[in-house]
Write an enzyme that holds these catalytic residues in place. Structure first.
Site, PDB file in Angstrom:
ATOM      1  N   LYS A 155      29.094   9.404  49.823  1.00  0.00           N
ATOM      2  CA  LYS A 155      29.905   8.622  48.909  1.00  0.00           C
ATOM      3  C   LYS A 155      30.748   9.553  48.037  1.00  0.00           C
ATOM      4  CE  LYS A 155      27.771   7.202  44.988  1.00  0.00           C
ATOM      5  NZ  LYS A 155      27.235   8.110  43.960  1.00  0.00           N
ATOM      6  N   GLU A 223      18.834   6.832  33.821  1.00  0.00           N
ATOM      7  CA  GLU A 223      18.728   8.296  33.892  1.00  0.00           C
ATOM      8  C   GLU A 223      18.736   8.846  32.485  1.00  0.00           C
ATOM      9  OE1 GLU A 223      20.976  10.132  37.401  1.00  0.00           O
ATOM     10  OE2 GLU A 223      22.270   8.516  36.723  1.00  0.00           O
ATOM     11  N   HIS A 247      24.148   2.158  44.998  1.00  0.00           N
ATOM     12  CA  HIS A 247      22.682   2.189  44.894  1.00  0.00           C
ATOM     13  C   HIS A 247      22.088   0.857  44.421  1.00  0.00           C
ATOM     14  CE1 HIS A 247      23.420   6.279  45.615  1.00  0.00           C
ATOM     15  NE2 HIS A 247      23.541   6.717  44.386  1.00  0.00           N
TER      16      HIS A 247
HETATM   17  C1  BG6 Z   1      24.228   9.809  42.719  1.00  0.00           C
HETATM   18  C2  BG6 Z   1      25.150   9.625  41.554  1.00  0.00           C
HETATM   19  O1  BG6 Z   1      24.688   9.073  43.834  1.00  0.00           O
HETATM   20  O2  BG6 Z   1      22.919   9.362  42.362  1.00  0.00           O
HETATM   21  C3  BG6 Z   1      24.620  10.370  40.336  1.00  0.00           C
HETATM   22  O3  BG6 Z   1      26.432  10.115  41.896  1.00  0.00           O
HETATM   23  C4  BG6 Z   1      23.203   9.984  40.042  1.00  0.00           C
HETATM   24  O4  BG6 Z   1      25.446  10.140  39.209  1.00  0.00           O
HETATM   25  C5  BG6 Z   1      22.345  10.078  41.288  1.00  0.00           C
HETATM   26  O5  BG6 Z   1      22.708  10.870  39.054  1.00  0.00           O
HETATM   27  C6  BG6 Z   1      20.972   9.495  41.043  1.00  0.00           C
HETATM   28  O6  BG6 Z   1      20.164   9.771  42.145  1.00  0.00           O
HETATM   29  P1  BG6 Z   1      18.589   9.945  41.970  1.00  0.00           P
HETATM   30  O7  BG6 Z   1      18.077  10.102  43.361  1.00  0.00           O
HETATM   31  O8  BG6 Z   1      18.380  11.147  41.112  1.00  0.00           O
HETATM   32  O9  BG6 Z   1      18.099   8.695  41.304  1.00  0.00           O
END
Ligand code: BG6
Length: 511
Positions: A155, A223, A247
């Protein structure tokens, strides 16, 4: 993981020296290798435009593995064996010469291995390189064997519906749809995959998985870090494009989909796309009422000073990019009629956590009365995707004692307690599936476009109206106040998985 016989493989990573290859791809390949999942004959080429010595490249990758591999620092012997399969490949992504040399190299391997190897071309590059790479792979017939050759695209898939459609058209000009693997790494997460098993291998949940028994569903991906060094990208994307369009909508699909007719990739993907198509289109009024955006200001995060988003590196000091989104959606089909789905995501929030909360309806008649029933709404299923990996069911039970007192208790399934084997990283699962030509966990063109359609009314409304009160939330909080109000006006509240267990926390509050 079940081990399958894998054919020899030539793996080419465009962006072989980039951050993704360093943090995720090479550590994932390393773990697949040490656990015996890679074929005996394979080669990984890291393509990068600047000259670099092979030894320096190896040292760079080793540092990445030592820092990010889930199995800890690499063991000397294992690394020595693994690194024999990795090659630095200097080359401009837009030059014929790079692809001419790649063709020679890959064909030489095929001859040596006496087998036309599978070819996996990984686009770990900025979107502007997708076109030239595709064109040149096609020009030099590098990915001509439809059953053996595939591309993996990271992406963002476009920045709106129009650009996503253009990108899909471009890719399908050069490759068959079955060769295109669009990654959403959330689909590779163990807990997300388990959700399908949980729903479709157990009759007990499936029978209550509908509007008759479910009050609402919450999907949170929080996050507690800021945008860090990714300002250039993030400033153009924002939380809606970066997280919700992909997501969170994928999590919505897995939660809300109908049972597929088989485990075939197309059958599963058909059911997911049905969910997106059934999302009730948001009107302008819906966007105003049911979508909240936020941006973090200055404050403290994890005991350290956090600069406001507008002062992060490569960010416009007057930026209106959102770092938080909360919204309410409805899925208009028989199963989900009038069940709200609340989605929220943001940077710099109180905790990093990804949760799906299924809130069941209240009992139709309360036999026990308020005095003894402490919490009227305990029936909740909480699927914690990360960092805790667990599924908890909350239900009422009689507290031991001579008097009837009812309190919620918690039944837990945790990966930590149930399994000894370590859990693979999402990228391990996804890379192996791509090598084995299984597209179930990857997104089809129509899925990506349907997801863009869901967020298009929001993008259009926001384009017309600047946010009035940015920044509007503090680092370490749970986002703007309006996000609380969004659920509160429906007489609901956001659920979180507290550090010390749900029940302990709730009981404490109730005493
Ligand atoms: C990515 C985003 O696709 O997913 C990020 O671009 C984000 O901004 C990340 O921090 C989160 O992924 P995970 O696996 O750490 O939850």
């Amino acid at each position: 993981m079940k081990k399958k016989e894998t054919s020899p493989a030539n793996i080419v990573i465009f962006g072989g020296k980039g951050d993704l290859a360093w943090r995720k791809l090479i550590p994932a390949f390393y773990n697949l290798f040490i656990n015996g999942f890679l074929p005996g004959q394979f080669a990984i080429y890291g393509v990068h435009y600047e000259k670099m010595d092979q030894k320096d490249y190896e040292a760079h990758l080793l540092k990445g593995v030592n820092t990010f591999s889930r199995s800890g620092p690499a063991k000397k012997e294992q690394w020595k064996k693994f690194v024999q399969h990795i090659f630095f490949f200097e080359g401009d992504f837009t030059a014929d010469d790079t692809f001419r040399r790649l063709a020679v190299t890959l064909t030489k391997n095929d001859k040596e291995w006496k087998n036309r190897a599978v070819r996996l071309f990984y686009y770990s590059v900025s979107p502007r390189f997708i076109e030239p790479i595709s064109l040149l792979l096609s020009k030099f017939a590098l990915a001509d064997e439809v059953l053996r050759d595939r591309i993996v695209v990271e992406k963002p898939f476009g920045s709106d519906l129009h650009t996503a459609m253009e990108l899909n058209q471009l890719l399908t000009k050069h490759f068959k749809e079955s060769q295109i693997y669009r990654i959403d790494h959330y689909l590779g997460k163990e807990t997300v995959q388990n959700l399908m098993t949980f729903r479709f291998a157990n009759i007990v949940y499936e029978s209550v998985w509908n509007h008759n028994y479910i009050d609402h569903i919450q999907i949170t991906v929080a996050e507690n870090i800021g945008v860090g060094g990714r300002g250039n990208y993030y400033e153009q994307a924002g939380a809606l494009r970066d997280m919700i369009q992909n997501h969170l909508l994928q999590l919505l699909c897995v939660t809300a989909m109908e049972p597929p007719v088989s485990m075939d990739a197309e059958d599963i993907r058909n059911k997911k796309v049905d969910v997106l198509k059934a999302v009730r289109p948001l009107t302008k009024t819906d966007v105003k009422r049911n979508v909240v955006r936020g941006q973090y200001g200055a404050g403290t995060l994890n005991g350290k000073k956090q600069v406001p988003y507008r002062k992060e590196k490569n960010i416009n000091p007057k930026s209106n990019t959102e770092t938080f989104v909360a919204l309410k959606l409805f899925v208009d089909n028989w199963r989900w009629q009038n069940v709200p789905f609340y989605l929220r995501t943001g940077k710099c929030l109180g905790k990093s956590t990804s949760l799906i909360v299924i809130q069941f309806k209240q009992i139709p008649h309360n036999l026990f009365g308020n005095k003894i029933l402490f919490d009227p709404k305990p029936n909740q299923l909480i699927i914690s995707i990360q960092p805790e990996m667990e599924i908890s069911l909350l239900f009422h039970a009689k507290e031991p004692g001579v008097k009837l007192q009812i309190r919620p208790v918690e039944m837990d399934f945790t990966y930590k307690e149930s399994y000894d084997a370590p859990v693979p990283e999402a990228y391990e699962t996804l890379l192996l599936e791509a090598l084995e030509c299984d597209a179930t966990l990857f997104m089809r063109a129509d899925q990506v476009e349907a997801a863009w359609k869901v967020v298009t009314p929001i993008l259009e409304s926001w384009k017309k109206e600047s946010p009035l009160h940015f920044p509007n939330y503090q680092p370490g909080s749970w986002g703007p106040k309006a996000a609380e109000a969004l659920v509160k006006k429906d007489d609901r509240c956001w659920t979180l998985l507290p550090e010390n267990g749900i029940i302990k926390n709730r009981v404490k509050k109730m005493k």
